[in-house]
Scaffold this motif. Structure first.
Motif, PDB file in Angstrom:
ATOM      1  N   ILE A 169       0.856  -1.187   0.000  1.00 24.82           N
ATOM      2  CA  ILE A 169       0.000   0.000   0.000  1.00 24.82           C
ATOM      3  C   ILE A 169       0.887   1.229   0.000  1.00 24.82           C
ATOM      4  N   ASN A 170       0.972   1.861  -1.163  1.00 28.15           N
ATOM      5  CA  ASN A 170       1.886   3.000  -1.298  1.00 28.15           C
ATOM      6  C   ASN A 170       1.557   4.172  -0.386  1.00 28.15           C
TER       7      ASN A 170
ATOM      8  N   ILE B 103       1.139   4.500   2.530  1.00 31.88           N
ATOM      9  CA  ILE B 103       1.769   4.565   3.845  1.00 31.88           C
ATOM     10  C   ILE B 103       2.989   5.481   3.859  1.00 31.88           C
ATOM     11  N   MET B 104       3.680   5.591   2.715  1.00 31.26           N
ATOM     12  CA  MET B 104       4.892   6.377   2.720  1.00 31.26           C
ATOM     13  C   MET B 104       4.592   7.854   2.920  1.00 31.26           C
TER      14      MET B 104
ATOM     15  N   GLU C  31      12.034   4.649   1.203  1.00 36.29           N
ATOM     16  CA  GLU C  31      12.632   3.334   1.004  1.00 36.29           C
ATOM     17  C   GLU C  31      13.859   3.164   1.906  1.00 36.29           C
TER      18      GLU C  31
END
Lengths: 282, 160
Positions: free
Chosen positions: A247-248, A250-251, A258
């Protein structure tokens, strides 16, 4: 049918040790009374035994054998005591026999401790504080798998096939074959144990916090992220491996990068070695 | 036969034909198994991350943490036991990923790319490879004959 059987097994689970919440409550105040803590712990024999065992472990190596709960409470100190009570109280639910689904309950427990340790590393970095509720939610996030293993181990081959086809995540395969996934089942267990709402949600949605209505449940997002990082690092507790959806969002949510994930892995290796000593895990 | 466990961020080397080097639970991490069949020397590396620039102190205290510091140590240690580059067989496994194109969780993919870059620069060919996908792997390298077995999806073991 299978769902019915599963929900019945939730009802049959022994209660969650009250001791954990009671001790946590007492320790919240700065001038907590040792007598009060002893009063709570002494009625939980399994807990008392675990605390004594850990106090006398190689990690703490006391000068003299710690032989009473009173000595142990004084000796361990507040922070150690909170973690040890939470961990000892949760571990009993991972000693049940895991059939098929969870190959070895011990591995699932090790994964759970890794996720709990990771959750505190992330919490310190992102929220600038450690969080006891988060620790407990992380420790129990996969509790649903223990019951899945008991009740539906015969469905396992079917789930495996769907995952191998590449079109289903592990969670989707569970839903398709059994009708409920292990996260949602874990949420049912947490509900039965009368856990606070944010812990229930964090367990229920630990693979899909993006589906939560309460978007600001930080515990749920942090359990998700901790779990993912442990899966990368190889601290896995079951057959699901890495068959989960990323789930992108969250960043952005935590302004996480990363690089932070990679640094998290380094910290995890170090802190887990330390935690295993503190908790007396072989 | 005795099993020697290679932990996370760890390297083990052997020239004892009774040994089996094993590493468990490769998620996004990579195992590099190398073997020289003439002198029967083998080594197994389990690295976790692609690039030591992330934390150079860590790389000094534990080079096996990263591809770029772990791979040279693996080869050099085997050379010290008599292995030669031209005879060395290289097998690679691990580097799993989660589903979907979550672009922040590309550790598995980055681990594989780092390895290819290092091998390409040093003229090392990969003989066998089983990487990617989304399951965990366990690897065993038999020093007796260099055979390498990977336990992957659903616990099925295949020779690499």
């Amino acid at each position: 049918m299978r769902i019915q059987k599963l929900l019945e097994s939730v009802d049959k689970l022994p209660p969650f040790p009250n001791t954990i919440f009671k001790v946590g409550e007492i320790l919240k105040s700065d001038d907590y009374s040792v007598a009060e803590i002893i009063d709570v712990i002494k009625y939980d024999q399994a807990m008392a035994a675990d605390i004594l065992k850990i106090s006398n472990s190689a990690y703490f190596s006391p000068m003299q054998k710690v032989s009473s709960i009173r000595d142990a409470v004084l000796f361990l100190g507040r922070d150690n005591l909170v973690r040890i009570v939470q961990t000892a109280g949760s571990s009993r639910f991972f000693r049940m026999k895991g059939k098929g689904y969870v190959e070895k309950a011990k591995e699932l427990w090790e994964h759970s401790v890794a996720v709990a340790v990771m959750s505190q590393i992330l919490s310190k970095k992102i929220l600038k504080t450690e969080d006891e509720k988060l620790y407990l939610a992380a420790l129990l996030h996969d509790i649903g798998k223990m019951l899945m293993g008991e009740a539906v181990y015969e469905s396992f081959a079917e789930i495996s096939q769907l995952v191998a086809s590449g079109r289903y995540s592990f969670l989707e395969a569970e839903e398709s074959v059994i009708g409920i996934n292990h996260a949602a089942l874990g949420g049912k267990i947490a509900e039965k144990w009368n856990f606070p709402g944010d812990i229930v949600e964090a367990i229920s949605f630990h693979h899909r916090p993006d589906l939560l209505e309460e978007k600001d449940n930080k515990i749920a997002w942090l359990v998700y992220l901790s779990d993912q990082i442990c899966l990368f690092a190889g601290y896995t507790g079951g057959f699901d491996g890495l068959a989960h959806r990323g789930i992108n969002a969250i960043m952005d949510k935590f302004d996480f990068h990363e690089r932070d994930v990679e640094l998290g892995i380094i910290r995890l290796v170090e802190e887990l070695a330390h935690a295993r000593e503190v908790l007396g895990m072989e | 036969m005795s099993e020697i466990v290679v932990g996370m961020a760890d390297i083990k080397i052997s020239n004892n034909i009774k040994d089996v080097l094993v590493t468990y639970a490769l998620g996004s991490c990579i195992a590099v198994a190398i073997y020289d069949p003439v002198v029967k020397v083998g080594g197994l590396l389990h690295y976790m991350l692609p690039d030591s620039n992330l934390d150079l102190d860590k790389a000094r205290s534990n080079p096996a943490m990263y591809a770029d510091t772990g791979i040279p140590v693996l080869f050099k240690s085997c050379y010290q036991l008599g292995a030669e580059k031209k005879r060395t067989i290289v097998k690679v496994t691990g580097g799993a990923s989660i589903l979907d194109d979550a672009n922040y969780f590309r550790i598995g993919e980055k681990n594989i790319m780092a390895l290819r870059r290092i091998f390409w620069k040093n003229n090392v060919l990969i003989d066998k490879e089983d990487t990617g996908k989304n399951y965990n792997r366990t690897v065993r390298l038999h020093i007796a004959d260099g055979s390498c077995y990977v336990k992957g999806q659903d616990g099925i073991v295949v020779e690499l």
